[in-house]
Write a protein that holds these residues in place. Structure first.
Motif, PDB file in Angstrom:
ATOM      1  N   ALA A   1       9.590  -7.174 -12.206  1.00 15.45           N
ATOM      2  CA  ALA A   1       8.386  -7.929 -12.554  1.00 15.45           C
ATOM      3  C   ALA A   1       7.420  -8.059 -11.381  1.00 15.45           C
ATOM      4  CB  ALA A   1       8.766  -9.311 -13.074  1.00 15.45           C
ATOM      5  N   GLU A   2       7.908  -7.856 -10.153  1.00 19.55           N
ATOM      6  CA  GLU A   2       7.054  -7.954  -8.974  1.00 19.55           C
ATOM      7  C   GLU A   2       6.190  -6.714  -8.775  1.00 19.55           C
ATOM      8  OE1 GLU A   2       6.859 -10.551  -6.948  1.00 19.55           O
ATOM      9  OE2 GLU A   2       8.543 -11.760  -7.680  1.00 19.55           O
ATOM     10  N   LEU A   3       6.519  -5.614  -9.439  1.00 18.06           N
ATOM     11  CA  LEU A   3       5.861  -4.346  -9.139  1.00 18.06           C
ATOM     12  C   LEU A   3       4.455  -4.190  -9.736  1.00 18.06           C
ATOM     13  CD1 LEU A   3       8.776  -3.826  -8.190  1.00 18.06           C
ATOM     14  CD2 LEU A   3       8.615  -1.539  -9.169  1.00 18.06           C
ATOM     15  N   PRO A   4       4.252  -4.415 -11.039  1.00 14.21           N
ATOM     16  CA  PRO A   4       2.936  -4.150 -11.615  1.00 14.21           C
ATOM     17  C   PRO A   4       1.763  -4.859 -10.937  1.00 14.21           C
ATOM     18  CG  PRO A   4       4.545  -4.367 -13.355  1.00 14.21           C
ATOM     19  CD  PRO A   4       5.235  -4.771 -12.090  1.00 14.21           C
ATOM     20  N   PRO A   5       1.896  -6.111 -10.476  1.00 14.08           N
ATOM     21  CA  PRO A   5       0.741  -6.727  -9.810  1.00 14.08           C
ATOM     22  C   PRO A   5       0.313  -6.020  -8.531  1.00 14.08           C
ATOM     23  CG  PRO A   5       2.313  -8.417 -10.498  1.00 14.08           C
ATOM     24  CD  PRO A   5       2.987  -7.097 -10.678  1.00 14.08           C
ATOM     25  N   ARG A   6       1.161  -5.145  -7.980  1.00 12.25           N
ATOM     26  CA  ARG A   6       0.828  -4.438  -6.749  1.00 12.25           C
ATOM     27  C   ARG A   6       0.180  -3.081  -7.000  1.00 12.25           C
ATOM     28  NH1 ARG A   6       0.841  -8.153  -2.724  1.00 12.25           N
ATOM     29  NH2 ARG A   6       2.786  -9.382  -2.727  1.00 12.25           N
ATOM     30  N   LEU A   7      -0.005  -2.712  -8.249  1.00 13.99           N
ATOM     31  CA  LEU A   7      -0.603  -1.425  -8.566  1.00 13.99           C
ATOM     32  C   LEU A   7      -1.989  -1.308  -7.932  1.00 13.99           C
ATOM     33  CD1 LEU A   7      -0.309   1.215 -10.184  1.00 13.99           C
ATOM     34  CD2 LEU A   7      -1.415   0.054 -12.107  1.00 13.99           C
ATOM     35  N   GLY A   8      -2.174  -0.265  -7.128  1.00 17.04           N
ATOM     36  CA  GLY A   8      -3.455  -0.021  -6.478  1.00 17.04           C
ATOM     37  C   GLY A   8      -3.752  -0.920  -5.299  1.00 17.04           C
ATOM     38  N   GLN A   9      -2.783  -1.735  -4.887  1.00 21.82           N
ATOM     39  CA  GLN A   9      -3.042  -2.729  -3.843  1.00 21.82           C
ATOM     40  C   GLN A   9      -2.514  -2.324  -2.473  1.00 21.82           C
ATOM     41  OE1 GLN A   9      -4.979  -5.494  -4.597  1.00 21.82           O
ATOM     42  NE2 GLN A   9      -5.185  -4.246  -6.445  1.00 21.82           N
ATOM     43  N   GLY A  10      -1.868  -1.178  -2.357  1.00 21.15           N
ATOM     44  CA  GLY A  10      -1.314  -0.778  -1.076  1.00 21.15           C
ATOM     45  C   GLY A  10      -2.336  -0.119  -0.177  1.00 21.15           C
ATOM     46  N   THR A  11      -1.913   0.210   1.041  1.00 20.06           N
ATOM     47  CA  THR A  11      -2.812   0.864   2.008  1.00 20.06           C
ATOM     48  C   THR A  11      -2.258   2.187   2.529  1.00 20.06           C
ATOM     49  OG1 THR A  11      -1.814  -0.355   3.854  1.00 20.06           O
ATOM     50  CG2 THR A  11      -3.724  -1.355   2.778  1.00 20.06           C
ATOM     51  N   ILE A  12      -1.021   2.524   2.187  1.00 19.43           N
ATOM     52  CA  ILE A  12      -0.426   3.754   2.709  1.00 19.43           C
ATOM     53  C   ILE A  12      -0.764   4.948   1.835  1.00 19.43           C
ATOM     54  CG2 ILE A  12       1.716   4.880   3.429  1.00 19.43           C
ATOM     55  CD1 ILE A  12       0.811   2.404   5.070  1.00 19.43           C
ATOM     56  N   THR A  13      -0.624   4.832   0.534  1.00 22.85           N
ATOM     57  CA  THR A  13      -0.948   5.951  -0.360  1.00 22.85           C
ATOM     58  C   THR A  13      -2.033   5.593  -1.368  1.00 22.85           C
ATOM     59  OG1 THR A  13       0.819   5.374  -1.930  1.00 22.85           O
ATOM     60  CG2 THR A  13       1.371   6.897  -0.153  1.00 22.85           C
ATOM     61  N   SER A  14      -1.975   4.414  -1.945  1.00 24.71           N
ATOM     62  CA  SER A  14      -2.895   4.103  -3.042  1.00 24.71           C
ATOM     63  C   SER A  14      -4.347   4.044  -2.588  1.00 24.71           C
ATOM     64  CB  SER A  14      -2.493   2.787  -3.730  1.00 24.71           C
ATOM     65  OG  SER A  14      -2.475   1.723  -2.811  1.00 24.71           O
ATOM     66  N   ARG A  15      -4.580   3.843  -1.291  1.00 23.45           N
ATOM     67  CA  ARG A  15      -5.956   3.833  -0.775  1.00 23.45           C
ATOM     68  C   ARG A  15      -6.152   4.864   0.330  1.00 23.45           C
ATOM     69  NH1 ARG A  15      -7.220  -2.712  -0.323  1.00 23.45           N
ATOM     70  NH2 ARG A  15      -6.581  -3.257  -2.442  1.00 23.45           N
ATOM     71  N   SER A  16      -5.249   5.849   0.371  1.00 26.01           N
ATOM     72  CA  SER A  16      -5.314   6.866   1.413  1.00 26.01           C
ATOM     73  C   SER A  16      -6.021   8.107   0.908  1.00 26.01           C
ATOM     74  CB  SER A  16      -3.899   7.231   1.872  1.00 26.01           C
ATOM     75  OG  SER A  16      -3.875   8.442   2.575  1.00 26.01           O
ATOM     76  N   ARG A  17      -6.875   8.684   1.731  1.00 24.00           N
ATOM     77  CA  ARG A  17      -7.580   9.902   1.328  1.00 24.00           C
ATOM     78  C   ARG A  17      -6.603  11.061   1.173  1.00 24.00           C
ATOM     79  NH1 ARG A  17     -11.560  12.433   5.634  1.00 24.00           N
ATOM     80  NH2 ARG A  17      -9.501  12.799   6.573  1.00 24.00           N
ATOM     81  N   ASP A  18      -5.642  11.162   2.117  1.00 19.92           N
ATOM     82  CA  ASP A  18      -4.731  12.305   2.121  1.00 19.92           C
ATOM     83  C   ASP A  18      -3.591  12.168   1.120  1.00 19.92           C
ATOM     84  OD1 ASP A  18      -6.214  13.493   4.148  1.00 19.92           O
ATOM     85  OD2 ASP A  18      -5.022  12.556   5.735  1.00 19.92           O
ATOM     86  N   ARG A  19      -3.181  10.925   0.797  1.00 17.92           N
ATOM     87  CA  ARG A  19      -2.012  10.750  -0.064  1.00 17.92           C
ATOM     88  C   ARG A  19      -2.324  10.000  -1.351  1.00 17.92           C
ATOM     89  NH1 ARG A  19       2.927   8.500   3.377  1.00 17.92           N
ATOM     90  NH2 ARG A  19       3.931   8.847   1.351  1.00 17.92           N
TER      91      ARG A  19
END
Length: 387
Positions: A157-175
């Motif tokens: 249940a903790e996972l869906p609220p984090r969709l698109g909220q990371g900085t390593i891949t979800s907001r990375s140009r290369d990943r």
């Protein structure tokens, strides 16, 4: 982010309207013969009182009991280990103990896990292997028992609220093409426990049913992938084999041989999973160039018949903290792993702690070698990071 996120149930069945590439590959991979992999058998299993409230936790306890492993039901949620005062005996008993517990909110709260993934998701804590460079030494408090978590629905249940909220891949140009990534092997080796817990299979199914740009990631030093081959993963789980040259595998007690890990990785790739190598820890011992060149060549041979191949590589050099060094030397007093100050330099983290890493000339030589050799032997592989 538009609209609410539908949280997939733990085990929802979907009609098989088509046979995507991964499904056909899974059928073929499951039909191939496999050598018996190493399966951990704890000497005892401790189950806490709150475990009984969770179906997943009860299933773990029942699975262990069916294997003939002694299961001790504790009267409360506090773990009573009954360890002896002698540190060596206490270590040995703790490493043979599996505790099935309920993860508290502090353990369920997702944390960033750079440079691997956006978020860390923990199915368990601790590992049955005996690696004399263990990354968990000094970072996990208390005796080195392995804890498996019973309350899987609360963890998910903790996972869906984090969709698109990371900085390593979800907001990375290369990943960014990886989507929001979740690492399941930060504090454990989930494959090492899978025959006892079933947690990894449940998580893979859950990600396969999550219709979103996401990826589950896990790495392992074990080879018992058969339960995973036919799962409806839909390409949303990447398995990586954690490998080192066989000459350095003597530092990895209780794990499967490197060749078996590579064969398991190939079986997962044939089942349609994206795969990867975690070459870690890279050890700059005498003869390292030849040892690692052979490892990369062995990998290329194991994966040569797979086309197309979605392969990533993560390169992690050996490092340690003063605290982890002290713990490891108490656990493995006879280890020949070099943790002297020679060829090392201090590196301070953003939190002010100190790590001992290889000095700049050594790091430069290592990095140049790996980038060149991987490009030559594994030309389609993507190096995700070097550290």
């Amino acid at each position: 982010m538009a609209g609410p996120i539908a949280v997939p149930p733990l085990a929802r069945k979907r009609p098989n309207l088509f046979r995507p590439r991964w499904a056909a590959m899974a059928t073929a991979a499951a039909a191939l013969p496999a050598r018996a992999a190493r399966l951990w058998r704890p000497a005892r299993v401790l189950v806490t009182r709150s475990l009984l409230e969770w179906e997943h936790g009860r299933a773990i306890a029942e699975r262990c009991a069916a294997l003939g492993i002694p299961v001790e039901r504790l009267p409360a949620d506090r773990l009573s280990l009954g360890l002896p005062d002698d540190p060596r005996r206490a270590y040995a008993i703790a490493k043979q103990t599996l505790a099935v517990t309920v993860a508290p909110p502090s353990k369920r709260r997702l944390q960033p896990i750079a440079p691997s993934a956006d978020w860390r998701v923990d199915l368990a804590e601790g590992c049955p292997a005996h690696c004399s460079y263990c990354y968990l030494a000094g970072s996990l408090g208390g005796p080195p028992i392995t804890r498996a978590y019973a309350n899987l629905p609360e963890i998910l249940a903790e996972l869906p609220p984090r969709l698109g909220q990371g900085t390593i891949t979800s907001r990375s140009r290369d990943r960014a093409h990886e989507g929001t990534t979740f690492e399941a092997s930060c504090y454990t080796d989930p494959l090492a426990l899978e025959h006892l817990t079933g947690s990894l299979s449940a998580l893979i199914r859950w990600f396969g049913a999550w219709d979103a740009p996401v990826q589950l990631r896990f790495t392992s030093k074990f080879a018992a992938v058969e339960p995973l081959l036919g799962l409806p993963h839909r390409g949303r789980t990447r398995m990586r084999a954690s490998v080192n040259p066989p000459a350095y595998a003597r530092f990895e007690g209780g794990t499967d041989p490197v060749a078996a890990r590579l064969a398991a990785l190939a079986r997962m790739a044939r089942a349609g999973y994206p795969v990867g190598l975690t070459i870690a820890p890279i050890i700059a011992a005498e003869g390292w160039r030849g040892a690692y060149a052979a490892l990369i060549a062995d990998t290329a041979s194991a994966l040569s018949a797979i086309d197309p191949l979605d392969l990533t590589v993560e390169l992690i050099t050996h490092r340690y903290t003063p605290g982890s060094k002290a713990v490891l030397e108490s656990w493995y007093p006879g280890s020949q792993l070099d943790m002297s100050a020679a060829g090392r330099t201090e590196k301070r983290t953003k939190f002010g702690s100190v790590k001992m890493v290889y000095d700049k000339p050594t790091m430069a030589a290592l990095r140049s070698f790996f980038e060149t050799e991987i490009a030559r032997a594994l030309p389609t592989a993507r190096i995700l990071y070097w550290t």
